[in-house]
Design an enzyme around this catalytic site. Structure first.
Site, PDB file in Angstrom:
ATOM      1  N   ARG A  40       0.831  -1.206   0.000  1.00 58.79           N
ATOM      2  CA  ARG A  40       0.000   0.000   0.000  1.00 58.79           C
ATOM      3  C   ARG A  40       0.868   1.259   0.000  1.00 58.79           C
ATOM      4  NH1 ARG A  40      -1.113   4.993   2.100  1.00 58.79           N
ATOM      5  NH2 ARG A  40      -0.620   4.226   4.205  1.00 58.79           N
ATOM      6  N   ASP A  41       1.464   1.598   1.107  1.00 57.47           N
ATOM      7  CA  ASP A  41       2.229   2.843   1.185  1.00 57.47           C
ATOM      8  C   ASP A  41       3.437   2.799   0.269  1.00 57.47           C
ATOM      9  OD1 ASP A  41       2.213   5.419   2.682  1.00 57.47           O
ATOM     10  OD2 ASP A  41       4.242   4.790   3.188  1.00 57.47           O
ATOM     11  N   HIS A 232       5.951   4.988  11.915  1.00 60.52           N
ATOM     12  CA  HIS A 232       6.075   4.906  10.462  1.00 60.52           C
ATOM     13  C   HIS A 232       7.074   5.963  10.024  1.00 60.52           C
ATOM     14  CE1 HIS A 232       4.333   4.324   6.336  1.00 60.52           C
ATOM     15  NE2 HIS A 232       4.786   5.561   6.196  1.00 60.52           N
ATOM     16  N   HIS A 234       9.883   7.544   7.103  1.00 61.65           N
ATOM     17  CA  HIS A 234      10.425   7.634   5.757  1.00 61.65           C
ATOM     18  C   HIS A 234      11.886   8.049   5.858  1.00 61.65           C
ATOM     19  CE1 HIS A 234       6.714   7.337   3.158  1.00 61.65           C
ATOM     20  NE2 HIS A 234       6.217   7.348   4.384  1.00 61.65           N
ATOM     21  N   CYS A 265       4.438   9.577  -0.245  1.00 60.96           N
ATOM     22  CA  CYS A 265       3.077  10.115  -0.298  1.00 60.96           C
ATOM     23  C   CYS A 265       2.894  10.917  -1.574  1.00 60.96           C
ATOM     24  CB  CYS A 265       2.803  10.994   0.926  1.00 60.96           C
ATOM     25  SG  CYS A 265       1.170  11.764   0.886  1.00 60.96           S
ATOM     26  N   ASN A 274       9.888   4.638   2.104  1.00 58.89           N
ATOM     27  CA  ASN A 274       9.882   4.165   3.484  1.00 58.89           C
ATOM     28  C   ASN A 274      11.250   3.584   3.836  1.00 58.89           C
ATOM     29  OD1 ASN A 274       6.774   4.052   4.242  1.00 58.89           O
ATOM     30  ND2 ASN A 274       6.953   3.279   2.159  1.00 58.89           N
TER      31      ASN A 274
END
Length: 338
Positions: A40-41, A232, A234, A265, A274
């Site tokens: 997903r991300d 989370h 990055h 994003c 990430n």
């Protein structure tokens, strides 16, 4: 695929194991666990969209490497994030493995309806700490997004689905600059009181430093005792792994990571990937922690993902390999003297 909700029924909150929203028999061992977010991300910011079959294959490879929590899909409008189109098809294609929990991102009531019907085990809802970023990301301000969370949480609870609330841009905003720690803590407190089983502090643009991570985790724990904490990060400015170590030391139960280190994003300028699952697992292993991920399998999955996307992934382990003294397939922990 049977998408009835019977398999979502959990024990009462008091009976659930600590360290995991919604309850599961799989918990982190000797340190934080890893939530795999590449499907997903990771994929949402890549130029080349993958088909539902390819995305289901990625999920299967993550699970085969040992992932027990996977952010599998996003129930968002395909016009906004075309890489996430076909979430229902992905979930139908995924071969469900016992002990693995599959989550979906939801941003509104419609997304929650889709998630419930698709049989996810957890939902992740996002509240952006910056009002400007919130409007770009979700089309509403921060307070409106937070107000909508209460309904999402209630629906998820009624359907027996785990409930995670992410506070995005928790350490900085590309439009408003520094994020006030007190504002993040207040969002986390309200989110926990209105149904979050897990709070996720997200460094969406990679602006954090380890001392800020430690302070914010400590402050949130004080205001939301008993709620699972997850982070989370990055690696936009090459601080993601240092921040992950700080979060582990401060008691975060889970850390997000993406195979290959892909991601970002689409609504944040200059967003980059990430922290990489394989690099993080190696780091934690060298520190004597066992996140339960097979290092060799994760590295191979990250390399495979790069080949499918047609890119050189940011992860370094696929290029350098583990330290020579690391046992094949191990998490990265050093072997004893032979």
């Amino acid at each position: 695929m049977d998408v009835s909700l019977d398999h979502h029924v959990h024990d009462s909150p008091d009976d659930r194991p600590s360290g995991h929203p919604g309850g599961t028999s799989t918990e982190p061992r000797g340190g934080p666990g890893v939530v795999e977010v590449a499907p997903r991300d990771g994929l949402q910011n890549e130029a080349r969209p993958l088909s539902p079959v390819q995305r289901a294959d990625l999920i299967a490879r993550a699970v085969a490497a040992g992932a027990r929590r996977v952010e599998a899909v996003a129930f968002v409008h395909p016009g906004r994030v075309p890489q996430m189109a076909g979430a229902e098809e992905v979930m139908e294609l995924v071969e469900r493995v016992e002990g693995v929990r599959y989550s979906g991102l939801v941003l509104n009531a419609r997304g929650m309806e889709r998630a419930s019907a698709s049989g996810v085990d957890e939902v992740n809802y996002v509240v952006v700490a910056s009002d400007t970023f919130s409007r770009r990301n979700q089309g509403v301000g921060t307070r409106e997004a937070l107000a909508a969370w209460e309904g999402i949480a209630a629906r998820a609870h009624a359907d027996g689905i785990g409930r995670s609330l992410t506070v995005a841009a928790a350490f900085g905003c590309p439009f408003e600059g520094e994020t006030q720690e007190a504002a993040v803590v207040e969002l986390a407190r309200i989110g926990a009181e209105s149904g979050a089983e897990e709070l996720v502090l997200a460094d969406t643009i990679g602006a954090a430093a380890p001392d800020a991570v430690t302070r914010l985790l400590t402050a949130v724990r004080e205001q939301a005792p008993g709620v699972v904490l997850r982070c989370h990060f990055h690696n936009t400015r090459n601080t993601g792994y240092a921040n992950a170590v700080a979060a582990a030391a401060a008691g975060a139960s889970w850390l997000d990571a993406s195979l290959g280190g892909i991601g970002g994003c689409p609504f944040a300028p200059a967003a980059t990937g990430n922290i990489a699952t394989e690099d993080l697992v190696y780091l934690l292993g060298r520190m004597g922690m066992d996140p339960g991920i097979d290092l060799e399998a994760a590295t191979e999955a990250g390399t495979w993902l790069g080949s499918v996307l047609g890119i050189a992934v940011p992860a370094l382990l696929g290029r350098a390999g583990p330290f020579p003294g690391t046992a094949p397939g191990a998490s990265g922990a050093p072997r004893g003297v032979e």
